[in-house]
Enzyme design. Structure first.
Site, PDB file in Angstrom:
ATOM      1  N   ARG A  94       0.870  -1.202   0.000  1.00 42.33           N
ATOM      2  CA  ARG A  94       0.000   0.000   0.000  1.00 42.33           C
ATOM      3  C   ARG A  94       0.895   1.235   0.000  1.00 42.33           C
ATOM      4  O   ARG A  94       0.881   2.029   0.938  1.00 42.33           O
ATOM      5  CB  ARG A  94      -0.901   0.000   1.219  1.00 42.33           C
ATOM      6  N   GLN A 119      -0.311   2.572  -6.040  1.00 37.33           N
ATOM      7  CA  GLN A 119      -1.753   2.814  -5.917  1.00 37.33           C
ATOM      8  C   GLN A 119      -2.538   2.344  -7.144  1.00 37.33           C
ATOM      9  O   GLN A 119      -3.619   1.793  -7.016  1.00 37.33           O
ATOM     10  CB  GLN A 119      -2.020   4.298  -5.686  1.00 37.33           C
ATOM     11  N   ASP A 139      -3.258  -1.340  -6.992  1.00 40.08           N
ATOM     12  CA  ASP A 139      -3.798  -1.813  -5.720  1.00 40.08           C
ATOM     13  C   ASP A 139      -5.207  -2.395  -5.904  1.00 40.08           C
ATOM     14  O   ASP A 139      -6.215  -1.698  -5.800  1.00 40.08           O
ATOM     15  CB  ASP A 139      -3.805  -0.621  -4.748  1.00 40.08           C
ATOM     16  N   SER A 153      -7.751  -2.235  -2.999  1.00 40.67           N
ATOM     17  CA  SER A 153      -8.491  -0.971  -2.916  1.00 40.67           C
ATOM     18  C   SER A 153      -9.568  -0.881  -3.989  1.00 40.67           C
ATOM     19  O   SER A 153     -10.702  -0.478  -3.702  1.00 40.67           O
ATOM     20  CB  SER A 153      -7.546   0.229  -3.075  1.00 40.67           C
ATOM     21  N   TYR A 155      -2.784   0.212   8.541  1.00 39.21           N
ATOM     22  CA  TYR A 155      -3.816  -0.731   8.978  1.00 39.21           C
ATOM     23  C   TYR A 155      -4.102  -0.537  10.461  1.00 39.21           C
ATOM     24  O   TYR A 155      -3.433   0.237  11.138  1.00 39.21           O
ATOM     25  CB  TYR A 155      -3.344  -2.172   8.746  1.00 39.21           C
TER      26      TYR A 155
END
Ligand code: NAD
Length: 378
Positions: free
Chosen positions: A124, A129, A132, A135, A228
Site C-alpha cells: 500500500r 496505488q 492496488d 483498494s 492498517y
C-alpha cells in the site's frame, strides 16, 4: 519477441469477474504481448468474446494448450490444482491467492515453479496505488453495501418533503472507515442518508468528515503499520462496545467493514446489540469473508434476528462484475508495465512492488508471512 499472455475463464464458484477488460486490451498488446482470452471468459461480466477480439485479443476455445504455453497467466480467484499442473515452469501468475485461506494452492504453485504475484500483497505505497486491487475491489464492495442497505430497508434514505408530508432521512452507521467504508459513506450520503462512521484509526476522522459524515469518537487509537489497524485489547474492546451501543440502537442501517489483515474479523456487534436495534433495521456485514463483524452474521446468507435483517454477502465485488473487472484489469495492466517491456519479461525482484507481491518463485514460497501460515498449517 512477444510475451504470451493468457486469461482463462474463472473457475471458482460464483466468480463473475474476469482478469481482463476490452478497454485495456490494446495497451496490454502494446507492451509486446500476444493476448489469448478463453472463450466465454467475460460472460459473467457481460463482455462478449467479440469485444476482446475487436481490440486485438485472440479468443481460444480450450484452455489446456494456451495455459501450457503462457508466459503470464492473469486470474481473479486462485487457480485449481489442475490449472497449476497445466502451467509452464517459470511462468508468472498474477492473481488473488490469500495464503491463509488457500495454503495448498500456494504449495502447489511453488512445486510447479510458478512465479506468483499475489494481488492482495501489492504494497500500500503511493507508487503502487494504480496496481492496488485490494483498494479497487473494496471500493466496489463499499458502494454495493450501501445499495444493499438501501434496498433491504423498508424506508427512504433521503429526507423527502412531499404533499403527503415530510419523511425524515435514515440514519446509517458505518463501522470501519477504510477504502470500502469510505465508499459506503459516500454512497449513503449521495442517497441522502444521515451518516455516522467509526474507525479505530485516528486518520480516518478527517476522511470521514470530508465526506460529510459525523465521526463517532472513542478514545481508542489503534493505528498500526502500513495504515492498517491493530487488534484491540480486551479493555479497548469493552470501551468500544459501550460507546457504539447507543449509535447502533439509533441506526436504521449499520454497514460494517472492519478488518485486521491476516486475522479473523473483529466481532463488534453482539447479539444483545442486535436485539437493541430498531424494528426493520438492517445490518450489511462486509467483513463476512473473515467471519463477520456481527456475532449473528452467517457468511454468504441474509438472515433475520427478531425484526432485524442481517446481510453477510460474500464476494461482493463480483456482484458488480463489469466495473469490478475493468478496475481489476487496469490494476493488472499497471502491474505488468513493471515487468513486461518491448515484448520481453523484465521481472526485477528488487523492485519494491514486485518484492512485496512475490509469493512463490523458483520452487520456493518466498513471502515471510505466507511461510509462517504454511508452517502453522502443517
Ligand atoms: P481493511 O480492509 O484492512 O480494514 C477496514 C477498516 O476497518 C480499516 O479502516 C480499519 O482501521 C478498520 N478497523 C479494524 N478494526 C476495527 C475495529 N475494531 N473497529 C473499527 N474499525 C476497525 O483496511 P483497508 O480499507 O484495506 O485500508 C487500510 C488502510 O490502508 C487505510 O488507512 C487506507 O487509507 C490505507 N491505504 C493506503 C493506500 C496507499 O497508500 N496506497 C492504499 C489503500 C489503502
Amino acid at each position: 519477441m512477444t510475451v504470451k499472455l493468457f486469461v482463462p475463464k474463472e473457475s471458482a464458484s460464483g466468480e463473475k469477474r474476469v482478469a481482463m477488460a476490452p478497454a485495456v486490451v490494446d495497451r496490454v498488446v502494446r507492451l509486446g504481448t500476444e493476448l489469448s482470452v478463453q472463450a466465454g471468459a467475460g460472460a459473467g461480466s457481460r463482455i462478449p468474446d467479440s469485444a476482446f477480439e475487436d481490440k486485438g485479443a485472440k479468443i481460444v476455445k480450450t484452455k489446456a494448450s494456451p495455459l501450457k504455453s503462457a508466459d503470464v497467466v492473469l486470474r481473479v480467484a486462485p487457480p485449481t490444482a489442475a490449472d497449476i499442473k497445466g502451467m509452464k515452469a517459470g511462468s508468472i501468475l498474477a492473481s488473488f491467492v490469500y495464503t491463509n485461506r488457500n495454503p495448498d494452492v500456494v504449495k502447489a504453485l511453488a512445486e510447479a515453479k510458478v512465479t506468483t504475484l499475489a494481488m492482495e500483497l501489492i504494497p500500500r505505497i503511493t507508487r503502487a496505488q494504480a496496481m492496488d486491487a485490494l483498494s479497487s475491489q473494496a471500493a466496489v464492495a463499499g458502494y454495493k453495501a450501501a445499495l444493499i442497505a438501501a434496498s433491504e430497508l423498508e424506508r427512504f434514505l433521503p429526507m423527502l418533503t412531499t404533499a403527503a408530508g415530510t419523511i425524515r432521512p435514515a440514519k446509517v452507521l458505518v463501522i470501519g472507515a477504510g477504502v470500502a467504508g469510505l465508499q459506503a459513506i459516500a454512497t449513503a450520503r449521495r442517497l441522502g442518508a444521515m451518516v455516522e462512521a467509526y474507525d479505530v484509526r485516528t486518520a480516518a476522522k478527517e476522511q470521514v468528515e470530508s465526506l460529510g459524515a459525523k465521526f463517532v469518537m472513542a478514545d481508542i487509537k489503534a493505528d498500526a503499520e502500513g495504515g492498517y489497524a491493530r487488534e484491540l485489547t480486551d479493555e479497548e474492546k469493552a470501551a468500544q462496545q459501550a460507546m457504539l451501543e447507543k449509535h447502533i440502537a439509533a441506526a436504521d442501517a449499520v454497514i460494517t467493514t472492519a478488518a485486521i489483515p491476516g486475522r479473523p474479523s473483529p466481532k463488534i456487534i453482539s447479539k444483545a446489540m442486535v436485539e437493541s436495534m430498531k424494528s426493520g433495521a438492517v445490518i450489511v456485514d462486509l467483513a463476512a469473508e473473515g467471519g463477520g463483524n456481527c456475532e449473528l452474521s452467517e457468511p454468504g446468507s441474509t438472515t433475520t434476528a427478531g425484526e432485524v435483517t442481517i446481510c453477510a454477502p460474500l464476494n461482493v465485488p463480483s456482484m458488480l462484475s463489469e466495473h469490478a473487472s475493468e478496475m481489476y484489469a487496469r490494476n493488472l495492466l499497471n502491474l505488468m508495465e513493471l515487468f513486461i517491456k518491448d515484448g520481453e519479461l523484465t521481472l526485477d525482484l528488487e523492485d519494491d512492488v514486485i518484492k512485496g507481491a512475490l509469493l512463490t518463485h523458483d520452487g520456493e514460497v518466498v513471502n515471510e508471512q505466507a511461510k509462517q501460515i504454511l508452517e502453522g498449517s502443517k
